[in-house]
Design a protein around this motif. Structure first.
Motif, short mmCIF file in Angstrom:
data_model
loop_
_atom_site.label_atom_id
_atom_site.label_comp_id
_atom_site.label_asym_id
_atom_site.label_seq_id
_atom_site.Cartn_x
_atom_site.Cartn_y
_atom_site.Cartn_z
N LEU A 1 0.85 -1.19 0.00
CA LEU A 1 0.00 0.00 0.00
C LEU A 1 0.89 1.24 0.00
O LEU A 1 1.87 1.31 0.73
CB LEU A 1 -0.90 0.02 1.23
CG LEU A 1 -1.88 -1.16 1.40
CD1 LEU A 1 -2.63 -1.03 2.71
CD2 LEU A 1 -2.85 -1.21 0.23
N ASP A 2 0.53 2.22 -0.83
CA ASP A 2 1.30 3.46 -0.92
C ASP A 2 0.33 4.62 -0.91
O ASP A 2 -0.46 4.80 -1.84
CB ASP A 2 2.14 3.47 -2.20
CG ASP A 2 3.09 4.66 -2.25
OD1 ASP A 2 2.94 5.57 -1.40
OD2 ASP A 2 3.96 4.69 -3.14
N HIS A 3 0.37 5.42 0.16
CA HIS A 3 -0.50 6.58 0.29
C HIS A 3 0.23 7.86 -0.10
O HIS A 3 -0.15 8.94 0.33
CB HIS A 3 -1.00 6.69 1.73
CG HIS A 3 -1.91 5.58 2.13
ND1 HIS A 3 -3.28 5.68 2.09
CD2 HIS A 3 -1.66 4.32 2.55
CE1 HIS A 3 -3.84 4.55 2.49
NE2 HIS A 3 -2.86 3.70 2.78
N ALA B 1 4.32 4.50 2.37
CA ALA B 1 4.28 3.15 1.81
C ALA B 1 4.50 2.11 2.90
O ALA B 1 5.26 2.32 3.86
CB ALA B 1 5.34 3.00 0.72
N ARG B 2 3.82 0.98 2.77
CA ARG B 2 3.99 -0.11 3.71
C ARG B 2 3.69 -1.44 3.03
O ARG B 2 2.95 -1.49 2.04
CB ARG B 2 3.09 0.07 4.94
CG ARG B 2 1.64 0.27 4.61
CD ARG B 2 0.83 0.65 5.82
NE ARG B 2 -0.44 1.25 5.46
CZ ARG B 2 -1.37 1.60 6.32
NH1 ARG B 2 -1.18 1.40 7.61
NH2 ARG B 2 -2.49 2.16 5.93
N PRO C 1 5.58 -0.33 8.01
CA PRO C 1 5.99 0.86 7.27
C PRO C 1 7.37 0.68 6.66
O PRO C 1 8.26 0.06 7.26
CB PRO C 1 5.99 1.96 8.34
CG PRO C 1 5.19 1.41 9.47
CD PRO C 1 5.37 -0.07 9.43
N LEU C 2 7.57 1.25 5.47
CA LEU C 2 8.85 1.08 4.79
C LEU C 2 9.80 2.25 5.02
O LEU C 2 10.98 2.13 4.78
CB LEU C 2 8.62 0.92 3.28
CG LEU C 2 7.86 -0.34 2.87
CD1 LEU C 2 7.74 -0.41 1.36
CD2 LEU C 2 8.56 -1.59 3.39
N GLY C 3 9.29 3.40 5.48
CA GLY C 3 10.15 4.54 5.68
C GLY C 3 10.53 5.20 4.37
O GLY C 3 9.94 4.96 3.32
N ASP C 4 11.54 6.06 4.43
CA ASP C 4 11.94 6.82 3.24
C ASP C 4 12.70 5.96 2.23
O ASP C 4 12.70 6.25 1.03
CB ASP C 4 12.82 8.01 3.65
CG ASP C 4 12.05 9.02 4.49
OD1 ASP C 4 10.81 9.10 4.31
OD2 ASP C 4 12.67 9.70 5.32
N GLU C 5 13.38 4.92 2.70
CA GLU C 5 14.15 4.06 1.82
C GLU C 5 13.76 2.61 2.04
O GLU C 5 13.42 2.21 3.16
CB GLU C 5 15.65 4.25 2.06
CG GLU C 5 16.16 5.64 1.73
CD GLU C 5 17.67 5.74 1.88
OE1 GLU C 5 18.30 4.70 2.21
OE2 GLU C 5 18.22 6.83 1.67
N LEU C 6 13.83 1.83 0.98
CA LEU C 6 13.49 0.42 1.08
C LEU C 6 14.54 -0.31 1.91
O LEU C 6 15.73 -0.27 1.59
CB LEU C 6 13.42 -0.20 -0.32
CG LEU C 6 12.95 -1.65 -0.40
CD1 LEU C 6 11.48 -1.74 0.02
CD2 LEU C 6 13.11 -2.18 -1.84
N ARG D 1 8.10 -1.85 16.19
CA ARG D 1 7.11 -1.16 17.03
C ARG D 1 6.10 -0.37 16.21
O ARG D 1 5.02 -0.03 16.71
CB ARG D 1 7.82 -0.24 18.01
CG ARG D 1 8.59 0.92 17.35
CD ARG D 1 9.27 1.77 18.41
NE ARG D 1 9.99 2.90 17.81
CZ ARG D 1 10.68 3.79 18.50
NH1 ARG D 1 10.75 3.68 19.81
NH2 ARG D 1 11.30 4.78 17.88
N ASP D 2 6.45 -0.03 14.97
CA ASP D 2 5.53 0.73 14.13
C ASP D 2 4.57 -0.17 13.35
O ASP D 2 3.69 0.34 12.65
CB ASP D 2 6.31 1.59 13.13
CG ASP D 2 7.11 2.69 13.83
OD1 ASP D 2 6.64 3.15 14.89
OD2 ASP D 2 8.18 3.06 13.32
#
Length: 241
Positions: A42-44, A48-49, A77-82, A91-92
């Motif tokens: 999923l990418d909002h 992205a996650r 969650p993927l954060g800013d970089e893969l 924890r997220d």
């Protein structure tokens, strides 16, 4: 998707490490290690996650002698970089039930306006999809309809069709991007003299991929819980549903 999932009775198989290929913007493919079985991405637009199956599904005995499966999911969650590894223990990470997942997916896909203008001021800008992305989109729809005549599996090893009375399924891909569709036809007691057919559009009018999540289950529900349309409108022995 169900044909590629691990055995639902083997919990450990749903937690194994595996390598997946991620196609990044620009067409660059990268290998990533994932703990568990990926379900969706999923990418909002900045959030992205990856959504993983949260272990093996819970099972429930069905009245006709088989079993139904209830899946739960966890988003990472993927954060800013893969990252090099994706694990559901951070924890997220957040858990999803089916309804929460549907809500998340609905907000992630393009939506048509409630009152579109009669004459669009500008024409559609078609998206650019690679051949690999187009092939993956078609395959994702085809996986929804794998083995329709042996869809459900009971504890004694016997199988049953997706819906009562469904026989002789045929799944075909027709049309070129962006007009590609998957046509699913079969015989059914509702129309003994011909075949019922459902068509799934793989892309929208701008060429973007349209998710077909649970399209097979939606077909089953339509056949089992509501009357299909009258066959008086059938053409050449085929009634669209």
């Amino acid at each position: 998707m169900t044909s590629n999932l691990p055995n639902p009775d083997i919990q450990s198989a749903w937690r194994e490490l595996q390598q997946v290929t991620v196609l990044q913007p620009g067409g660059h493919a990268r290998k990533v290690t994932v703990e568990g079985v990926p379900a969706f991405a999923l990418d909002h637009g900045g959030s992205a996650r990856v959504v993983l199956h949260d272990g093996a599904p819970a099972t429930k005995s069905a009245g006709w002698g088989g079993r139904t499966y209830m899946y739960s999911y966890i988003g990472v969650p993927l954060g800013d970089e893969l990252p090099d590894e994706i694990r559901p223990s951070g924890r997220d990470a957040e858990r999803f039930d089916d309804q929460e997942l549907f809500t998340a997916m609905e907000t992630a896909v393009p939506r048509s306006p409630a009152s579109p203008p009669a004459h669009a001021p500008i024409s559609w800008d078609m998206v650019q999809l690679s051949d690999t992305e187009k092939e993956a989109a078609v395959k994702s729809v085809l996986r929804e309809f794998d083995h329709l005549d042996h869809y459900w599996h009971s504890a004694d090893g016997s199988t049953g069709p997706l819906a009562r009375g469904l026989r002789d399924p045929l799944v075909e891909v027709n049309g070129q991007w962006p007009h590609t569709r998957v046509d699913v036809s079969f015989t059914h007691p509702h129309y003994p003299a011909g075949r019922l057919r459902r068509s799934i559009q793989v892309y929208d009018t701008a060429g973007r991929i349209r998710p077909a999540t649970y399209a097979s289950i939606h077909l089953m529900e339509d056949l089992d819980t509501m009357a299909p349309p009258s066959t008086e409108h059938a053409r050449n022995g085929v009634q669209h549903i």
